[in-house]
Write a protein that holds these residues in place. Sequence first.
Motif, PDB file in Angstrom:
ATOM      1  N   UNK A 204      43.787 -15.095 -66.165  1.00  0.00           N
ATOM      2  CA  UNK A 204      45.161 -15.005 -66.194  1.00  0.00           C
ATOM      3  C   UNK A 204      45.626 -13.405 -67.052  1.00  0.00           C
ATOM      4  N   UNK A 205      44.815 -13.179 -67.723  1.00  0.00           N
ATOM      5  CA  UNK A 205      45.078 -11.943 -68.597  1.00  0.00           C
ATOM      6  C   UNK A 205      43.843 -11.050 -69.108  1.00  0.00           C
ATOM      7  N   UNK A 206      43.910  -9.830 -68.975  1.00  0.00           N
ATOM      8  CA  UNK A 206      42.745  -8.928 -69.370  1.00  0.00           C
ATOM      9  C   UNK A 206      43.278  -8.566 -71.012  1.00  0.00           C
ATOM     10  N   UNK A 207      42.294  -8.597 -71.831  1.00  0.00           N
ATOM     11  CA  UNK A 207      42.550  -8.433 -73.129  1.00  0.00           C
ATOM     12  C   UNK A 207      41.478  -7.368 -73.830  1.00  0.00           C
ATOM     13  N   UNK A 208      41.855  -6.606 -74.938  1.00  0.00           N
ATOM     14  CA  UNK A 208      40.989  -5.805 -75.377  1.00  0.00           C
ATOM     15  C   UNK A 208      40.913  -5.917 -77.025  1.00  0.00           C
ATOM     16  N   UNK A 209      39.788  -5.669 -77.452  1.00  0.00           N
ATOM     17  CA  UNK A 209      39.736  -5.200 -78.771  1.00  0.00           C
ATOM     18  C   UNK A 209      40.152  -3.795 -79.171  1.00  0.00           C
ATOM     19  N   UNK A 210      41.155  -3.464 -80.017  1.00  0.00           N
ATOM     20  CA  UNK A 210      41.361  -2.169 -80.256  1.00  0.00           C
ATOM     21  C   UNK A 210      40.022  -1.347 -80.962  1.00  0.00           C
ATOM     22  N   UNK A 211      39.752  -0.239 -80.159  1.00  0.00           N
ATOM     23  CA  UNK A 211      38.635   0.274 -80.606  1.00  0.00           C
ATOM     24  C   UNK A 211      38.847   1.670 -80.793  1.00  0.00           C
ATOM     25  N   UNK A 212      37.988   2.592 -81.712  1.00  0.00           N
ATOM     26  CA  UNK A 212      38.288   3.906 -81.757  1.00  0.00           C
ATOM     27  C   UNK A 212      37.737   4.616 -80.682  1.00  0.00           C
ATOM     28  N   UNK A 213      38.380   5.902 -80.315  1.00  0.00           N
ATOM     29  CA  UNK A 213      38.091   6.754 -79.771  1.00  0.00           C
ATOM     30  C   UNK A 213      36.790   7.147 -79.475  1.00  0.00           C
ATOM     31  N   UNK A 214      36.210   7.329 -78.339  1.00  0.00           N
ATOM     32  CA  UNK A 214      34.697   7.870 -78.412  1.00  0.00           C
ATOM     33  C   UNK A 214      33.714   6.904 -78.764  1.00  0.00           C
ATOM     34  N   UNK A 215      33.763   5.830 -78.683  1.00  0.00           N
ATOM     35  CA  UNK A 215      32.800   4.938 -79.230  1.00  0.00           C
ATOM     36  C   UNK A 215      32.382   4.090 -77.987  1.00  0.00           C
ATOM     37  N   UNK A 216      31.171   3.388 -78.097  1.00  0.00           N
ATOM     38  CA  UNK A 216      30.968   2.402 -76.883  1.00  0.00           C
ATOM     39  C   UNK A 216      31.656   1.024 -77.257  1.00  0.00           C
ATOM     40  N   UNK A 217      31.616   0.214 -76.370  1.00  0.00           N
ATOM     41  CA  UNK A 217      32.264  -1.163 -76.598  1.00  0.00           C
ATOM     42  C   UNK A 217      31.134  -1.734 -77.804  1.00  0.00           C
ATOM     43  N   UNK A 218      31.758  -2.872 -78.326  1.00  0.00           N
ATOM     44  CA  UNK A 218      30.879  -3.621 -79.218  1.00  0.00           C
ATOM     45  C   UNK A 218      29.637  -4.409 -78.478  1.00  0.00           C
ATOM     46  N   UNK A 219      28.810  -4.687 -79.142  1.00  0.00           N
ATOM     47  CA  UNK A 219      27.836  -5.772 -78.735  1.00  0.00           C
ATOM     48  C   UNK A 219      28.720  -7.043 -78.201  1.00  0.00           C
ATOM     49  N   UNK A 220      28.021  -7.627 -77.366  1.00  0.00           N
ATOM     50  CA  UNK A 220      29.044  -8.691 -76.325  1.00  0.00           C
ATOM     51  C   UNK A 220      29.148  -9.885 -77.480  1.00  0.00           C
ATOM     52  N   UNK A 221      27.912 -10.192 -78.279  1.00  0.00           N
ATOM     53  CA  UNK A 221      28.237 -11.287 -79.280  1.00  0.00           C
ATOM     54  C   UNK A 221      29.064 -11.112 -80.281  1.00  0.00           C
ATOM     55  N   UNK A 222      29.241  -9.730 -80.691  1.00  0.00           N
ATOM     56  CA  UNK A 222      30.146  -9.433 -81.704  1.00  0.00           C
ATOM     57  C   UNK A 222      31.670  -9.525 -81.250  1.00  0.00           C
ATOM     58  N   UNK A 223      31.772  -8.811 -80.014  1.00  0.00           N
ATOM     59  CA  UNK A 223      33.246  -9.045 -79.426  1.00  0.00           C
ATOM     60  C   UNK A 223      33.544 -10.489 -79.254  1.00  0.00           C
ATOM     61  N   UNK A 224      32.749 -11.125 -78.688  1.00  0.00           N
ATOM     62  CA  UNK A 224      32.983 -12.756 -78.573  1.00  0.00           C
ATOM     63  C   UNK A 224      33.197 -13.021 -80.089  1.00  0.00           C
ATOM     64  N   UNK A 225      32.752 -12.788 -81.134  1.00  0.00           N
ATOM     65  CA  UNK A 225      33.105 -13.254 -82.411  1.00  0.00           C
ATOM     66  C   UNK A 225      34.392 -12.705 -82.897  1.00  0.00           C
ATOM     67  N   UNK A 226      34.949 -11.692 -82.485  1.00  0.00           N
ATOM     68  CA  UNK A 226      36.177 -11.245 -82.732  1.00  0.00           C
ATOM     69  C   UNK A 226      37.329 -11.831 -81.955  1.00  0.00           C
ATOM     70  N   UNK A 227      37.038 -12.262 -80.784  1.00  0.00           N
ATOM     71  CA  UNK A 227      37.828 -12.970 -79.978  1.00  0.00           C
ATOM     72  C   UNK A 227      37.889 -14.435 -80.528  1.00  0.00           C
ATOM     73  N   UNK A 228      36.855 -15.094 -81.006  1.00  0.00           N
ATOM     74  CA  UNK A 228      36.981 -16.492 -81.592  1.00  0.00           C
ATOM     75  C   UNK A 228      37.585 -16.586 -82.847  1.00  0.00           C
ATOM     76  N   UNK A 229      37.455 -15.335 -83.719  1.00  0.00           N
ATOM     77  CA  UNK A 229      38.386 -15.062 -84.946  1.00  0.00           C
ATOM     78  C   UNK A 229      39.588 -15.039 -84.788  1.00  0.00           C
ATOM     79  N   UNK A 230      39.925 -14.220 -83.779  1.00  0.00           N
ATOM     80  CA  UNK A 230      41.543 -13.954 -83.507  1.00  0.00           C
ATOM     81  C   UNK A 230      42.312 -15.247 -83.015  1.00  0.00           C
ATOM     82  N   UNK A 231      41.393 -16.183 -82.257  1.00  0.00           N
ATOM     83  CA  UNK A 231      41.897 -17.408 -81.872  1.00  0.00           C
ATOM     84  C   UNK A 231      41.845 -18.397 -82.879  1.00  0.00           C
TER      85      UNK A 231
END
Lengths: 284, 284
Positions: free
Chosen positions: B249-276
């Motif tokens: 239904x929707x694409x959501x992103x974790x606001x990131x600093x420019x010039x960096x890689x995406x986070x580790x997948x488990x870390x990104x998931x943790x942030x999503x779980x926390x936001x939830x």
Amino acid sequence: MRSIRVDVIDIDDPGDTRVDDFRDLNSVDRRPDLPALPGGRVGKGLVIAEGVLVAQRMIASRFAPHAFLGVDKRLGELADDLTDPSLAGIPFYRATAEVMAEVVGFHLNRGVLAAARRPSELDLGEVVARSRTIAVLEGVNDHENIGSIFRNAAGLGVDAVLFGAGCADPLYRRCVRVSMGHALLVPFARFEAWPAELSVLRDNDFRLISLTPGPTAVPLSEAVDAPKVAFLVGAEGPGLSETSMRATDVRARIPMSRGTDSLNVATAAAIAFYERARSGTMSA
Amino acid sequence: MRSIRVDVIDIDDPGDTRVDDFRDLNSVDRRPDLPALPGGRVGKGLVIAEGVLVAQRMIASRFAPHAFLGVDKRLGELADDLTDPSLAGIPFYRATAEVMAEVVGFHLNRGVLAAARRPSELDLGEVVARSRTIAVLEGVNDHENIGSIFRNAAGLGVDAVLFGAGCADPLYRRCVRVSMGHALLVPFARFEAWPAELSVLRDNDFRLISLTPGPTAVPLSEAVDAPKVAFLVGAEGPGLSETSMRATDVRARIPMSRGTDSLNVATAAAIAFYERARSGTMSA
């Protein structure tokens, strides 16, 4: 197209002494990325970057590489980066994957290494003065966790990482690799007197926040809204020492389900960094 | 004080066939925690718990242990848990650390193992019907990342983990260990038709959220406020497939600093779980 500045030197003999800075990378006694100790039997005080991405970040960092060892394919992938004038005359030792494996002591998937000498460490006061969001580590002695904290700091807008007592070396090879090279780019410094020297942060108007699962802690979202914030995190298991927590302004917790363990320290730090960024007061 | 229900059996000979379920745990060909394949040469389809905490969680889970192997000290630490009536008559093979090391093939710091047969998998529809917050994985083939996602899910109030195409086995020993045993406690199920079967989530009124660093994605905080939410996460590097993202239904992103890689997948998931969890609509 600009040309590469490094001197490409082919290495056929794994025993060639010119590649000694990359030798026995897994050897507990001799690995060159340990701090040099008197007598020279342990460590050379080098920083080793593994892989194209981390080598690129080393070139862009204050850790100036003085030699590369890699396969021809990686030399090609790094061609643009190797045009950097700072690399003029530095050797790029080119070898087959087999020769590389014999030198370093194991098969290296990433195919290229760069070595730099450790420059003098940054001054704590200067790092603090240039920062608005800081991570402060106490007792974090796992290289993978430290590497992850650097990666998360870089991604989520944290300006610096400071090391209190009991932390592992942030320039250890595994730490640099897990950090995706951000251990070379995110400024870090060490406290000499711990935790007394937290006064440097206080004198610079930082709010000091202990991350702790303790029941009296306030939710993280209520703690981060200040112009300057420093998050203190401790190792998994023991967490922060009570002495250190007493030296902070507020204790904050990540709301957790009952009956579970605390999160991994790097994950908890990432959530704190995210909450900080979310509050809209992060460094621009 | 209640007494333990297991039968304590001393093992002096590392070759004793009674401990074969714990033999050669690192052997690529024979390790007993691989799914059993026809012919019996590979895997036994067992689930192996390592250490006191994970063994305790296995006892509390639907994965019923049928044998333990451990040193006397760990037997003592598990004494309360071993009074569970479900364990009546089950062998606890007691051995020295040296004998254990010869059986499993390496020195095991944690000092105790438990083995369970794999029960039949949970039904996707039933797992979804009982959940309000779900993590959906696509292409996550790293056991450590899957283990971390289970640990983060348990800690941050996520009800279930669902596996799409290309994921590694969540019951692999390393995954169970990194999850701190939560891979045995957080319900999980697999999609058969991927991503077509995401319709099961839609039919249960879930909002489907793709986690992606893509520039057109909305900030995570704008996406999570719905009665039921499923977060789709992909492997580091490739991320989610476009086909799967189109089914959300929707694409959501974790606001990131420019010039960096995406986070580790488990870390990104943790942030999503926390936001939830932060949004206040998580399952109680």
